[in-house]
Design an enzyme around this catalytic site. Structure first.
Site, mmCIF file in Angstrom:
data_model
loop_
_atom_site.group_PDB
_atom_site.id
_atom_site.type_symbol
_atom_site.label_atom_id
_atom_site.label_comp_id
_atom_site.label_asym_id
_atom_site.label_seq_id
_atom_site.Cartn_x
_atom_site.Cartn_y
_atom_site.Cartn_z
ATOM 1 N N TRP A 1 0.834 -1.211 0.000
ATOM 2 C CA TRP A 1 0.000 0.000 0.000
ATOM 3 C C TRP A 1 0.861 1.250 0.000
ATOM 4 O O TRP A 1 0.555 2.226 -0.681
ATOM 5 C CB TRP A 1 -0.956 0.008 1.192
ATOM 6 C CG TRP A 1 -1.942 -1.120 1.151
ATOM 7 C CD1 TRP A 1 -2.095 -2.098 2.085
ATOM 8 C CD2 TRP A 1 -2.909 -1.389 0.124
ATOM 9 N NE1 TRP A 1 -3.093 -2.967 1.697
ATOM 10 C CE2 TRP A 1 -3.603 -2.556 0.501
ATOM 11 C CE3 TRP A 1 -3.236 -0.774 -1.074
ATOM 12 C CZ2 TRP A 1 -4.623 -3.119 -0.270
ATOM 13 C CZ3 TRP A 1 -4.254 -1.333 -1.855
ATOM 14 C CH2 TRP A 1 -4.926 -2.487 -1.445
ATOM 15 N N ASP B 1 -1.706 6.672 6.185
ATOM 16 C CA ASP B 1 -2.777 5.774 5.747
ATOM 17 C C ASP B 1 -3.140 4.888 6.939
ATOM 18 O O ASP B 1 -2.367 4.020 7.326
ATOM 19 C CB ASP B 1 -2.267 4.936 4.563
ATOM 20 C CG ASP B 1 -3.300 3.923 4.064
ATOM 21 O OD1 ASP B 1 -4.389 3.813 4.668
ATOM 22 O OD2 ASP B 1 -3.005 3.245 3.056
ATOM 23 N N LYS C 1 -12.892 -1.418 6.779
ATOM 24 C CA LYS C 1 -12.244 -2.310 7.737
ATOM 25 C C LYS C 1 -12.787 -2.101 9.152
ATOM 26 O O LYS C 1 -13.300 -3.029 9.737
ATOM 27 C CB LYS C 1 -10.734 -2.154 7.668
ATOM 28 C CG LYS C 1 -10.160 -2.955 6.492
ATOM 29 C CD LYS C 1 -9.205 -2.211 5.650
ATOM 30 C CE LYS C 1 -8.859 -2.982 4.369
ATOM 31 N NZ LYS C 1 -8.007 -2.210 3.489
HETATM 32 C C1 LIG Z 1 -7.385 -1.860 2.355
HETATM 33 C C2 LIG Z 1 -6.297 -0.877 2.314
HETATM 34 C C3 LIG Z 1 -6.143 0.035 1.258
HETATM 35 C C4 LIG Z 1 -7.029 0.013 0.041
HETATM 36 O O1 LIG Z 1 -8.208 0.592 0.288
HETATM 37 P P1 LIG Z 1 -9.349 0.830 -0.818
HETATM 38 O O2 LIG Z 1 -10.373 1.495 0.005
HETATM 39 O O3 LIG Z 1 -9.720 -0.503 -1.352
HETATM 40 O O4 LIG Z 1 -8.783 1.710 -1.874
HETATM 41 C C5 LIG Z 1 -5.133 0.966 1.353
HETATM 42 N N1 LIG Z 1 -4.305 1.005 2.396
HETATM 43 C C6 LIG Z 1 -4.389 0.135 3.406
HETATM 44 C C7 LIG Z 1 -3.446 0.210 4.551
HETATM 45 C C8 LIG Z 1 -5.394 -0.836 3.392
HETATM 46 O O5 LIG Z 1 -5.498 -1.706 4.412
#
Ligand SMILES: *Cc1c(COP(=O)(O)O)cnc(C)c1O
Length: 354
Positions: free
Chosen positions: A101, A168, A192
Site C-alpha cells: 500500500w 494511511d 475495515k
Molecule cells: C485496504 C487498504 C487500502 C485500500 O483501500 P481501498 O479502500 O480498497 O482503496 C489501502 N491502504 C491500506 C493500509 C489498506 O489496508
C-alpha cells in the site's frame, strides 16, 4: 449460521450494525421511507451526517484546527488525491515503505512531484517496521502506513517528526486512541473498522487546505468538500449510515481506549498460540506485530492447504493469507469478538494434536 469472519476487508462489523442497517433499508426513523431512497439534502440525512461527524471528532479527539471529510474512491484514490492537493511540482514527499500500500501511494505521488523512499523493509519481505530513518527536512511531508494489512506489521506510536506526517490508517483506524495532532493528514477507507465500503475518511489540518497551487478539479479538491460539509455531490448515504451505527457502537462500548484493550487481548491470545504451536510461525518480528492483521505461516508449507480445509467445520472464514505471503492471515478488526479468536486457537490446537 454466522461465521467467524477473519476477512481482511470488507470485513466483519458489529452484529447490531448489520441488523439496524438492514432495518433502515426498509424504513429509517419512522419516516415511511427507506435509507436507500431519501434525499441527501433531507432533514433525516442532515441529522445522520451531523452525528457521524460529531462522533468521529469525539472518539478520535480531533483538534479544532482540523477538517473531517468523507470522500469516495477508497484509500487508493487518496494515494492520488493527497499529492494533487498537497505537493507542488518542485517538492518532495518522503515515504517509509512497509507494505504494497505504501508502494502504491508512492507511485501515485510521482505523478505530481518528487518522491524519496527513505526507509523500506521490502527486501526482508516486510517483516518489520523500519525505525532508524532520517526525514529530509526540506521534504513537504512524510508518508506512513500505520498498519500493514498484508504483512501484519503496525506502527503503534504517534511520533513527532521534523516535517508534517501523512498517514494511511485504513486498517487500524478506531482500533486505538490516536494523537491526531501528530499528523497533518490521516486517511482511511471505511470498510475495515468504520462501516461498509464506499467512504474514505480524511482528517486534514486546516492550514493544509489549498496547499498545492495547481488548478484543481472541483471533485478532486479537499477545499470544496471542506466548504460543503462533504455534500458537494451525492454522497453514499447508506455507507455513511453504517459508519454512524458503528461509531455509536464504539461509543457505547467505551470508546477507543476500551477498544484498544480488547484488541490487545485478542492479539495476545492468537500470537501466544502461534508461538506455542509447533506447526506454525509468525511472519512479522515480535515488536512490530499488528493487532489487526495477524499473519502466520505453516512451518511445513505442505500443510497450509490442510489447515485451510481443517478449519471449515469450525465455521471459520477468511484466514487464507495474501497471495504474496501465503500461509494465513487472521484479521481481528474491532467487531471480531474474542470468542472467534478462541475458536481459531482451538482449531490450531486440534490440528497439532491430529
Ligand atoms: C485496504 C487498504 C487500502 C485500500 O483501500 P481501498 O479502500 O480498497 O482503496 C489501502 N491502504 C491500506 C493500509 C489498506 O489496508
Amino acid at each position: 449460521m454466522k461465521k467467524h469472519n477473519f476477512g481482511a476487508g470488507p470485513s466483519i462489523l458489529p452484529q447490531e450494525v448489520f441488523e439496524q442497517s438492514a432495518q433502515a433499508c426498509l424504513e429509517i426513523d419512522n419516516s415511511g421511507l427507506s435509507i436507500l431512497e431519501i434525499s441527501h439534502r433531507s432533514k433525516t440525512f442532515d441529522a445522520i451526517l451531523e452525528e457521524t461527524f460529531s462522533l468521529i471528532k469525539e472518539l478520535l479527539k480531533v483538534p479544532d484546527d482540523y477538517s473531517v471529510l468523507l470522500l469516495q474512491g477508497g484509500a487508493n484514490m487518496q494515494f492520488n488525491m493527497i499529492p494533487y492537493n498537497i505537493l507542488n511540482d518542485n517538492e518532495t514527499a518522503d515515504f517509509v515503505e512497509t507494505d504494497i500500500w505504501s508502494t502504491k501511494a508512492e507511485e501515485e505521488t510521482r505523478l505530481y512531484g518528487k518522491t524519496n523512499i527513505i526507509a523500506s523493509s521490502k527486501a526482508q519481505d516486510f517483516t518489520f517496521i523500519p525505525k532508524d530513518f532520517t526525514v529530509d527536512k526540506e521534504a513537504a511531508y512524510l508518508h506512513l502506513t500505520s498498519n500493514n494489512t498484508i504483512y501484519g506489521t503496525e506502527f503503534l506510536e504517534d511520533k513527532q517528526y521534523d516535517i508534517p506526517v501523512v498517514c494511511d490508517m485504513s486498517s487500524d483506524i478506531f482500533s486505538r486512541p490516536v494523537d491526531i495532532s501528530k499528523y497533518h493528514l490521516i486517511y482511511a477507507g471505511a470498510q475495515k473498522n468504520l462501516g461498509c465500503a464506499g467512504i474514505t475518511l480524511v482528517i486534514i489540518k486546516n492550514e493544509w487546505l489549498g496547499r498545492a497551487t495547481r488548478p484543481k478539479s472541483k471533485m478532486w479538491d479537499y477545499s470544496v468538500y471542506a466548504k460543503n460539509n462533504s455534500l458537494y455531490n451525492t454522497p453514499p448515504v447508506f455507507t455513511i449510515y453504517t459508519c454512524l451505527l458503528t461509531l455509536r457502537w464504539l461509543k457505547k462500548l467505551g470508546g477507543l481506549a476500551e477498544m484498544e484493550k480488547r484488541n490487545i487481548a485478542k492479539a495476545a491470545l492468537l500470537y501466544k498460540e502461534i508461538d506455542r504451536n509447533s506447526l506454525f510461525k509468525g511472519h512479522a518480528v515480535t515488536e512490530d506485530r499488528s493487532r489487526m492483521n495477524i499473519v502466520f505461516t505453516a512451518k511445513d508449507e505442505k500443510t497450509t492447504a490442510d489447515f485451510l480445509e481443517f478449519v471449515k467445520p469450525y465455521n471459520i472464514d477468511g484466514i487464507k493469507g495474501y497471495r504474496t505471503v501465503g500461509g494465513f492471515r487472521a484479521s481481528c478488526y474491532n467487531a471480531l469478538p474474542i470468542e472467534s479468536v478462541q475458536v481459531l486457537v482451538d482449531a490450531m490446537q486440534a490440528f497439532e494434536k491430529r
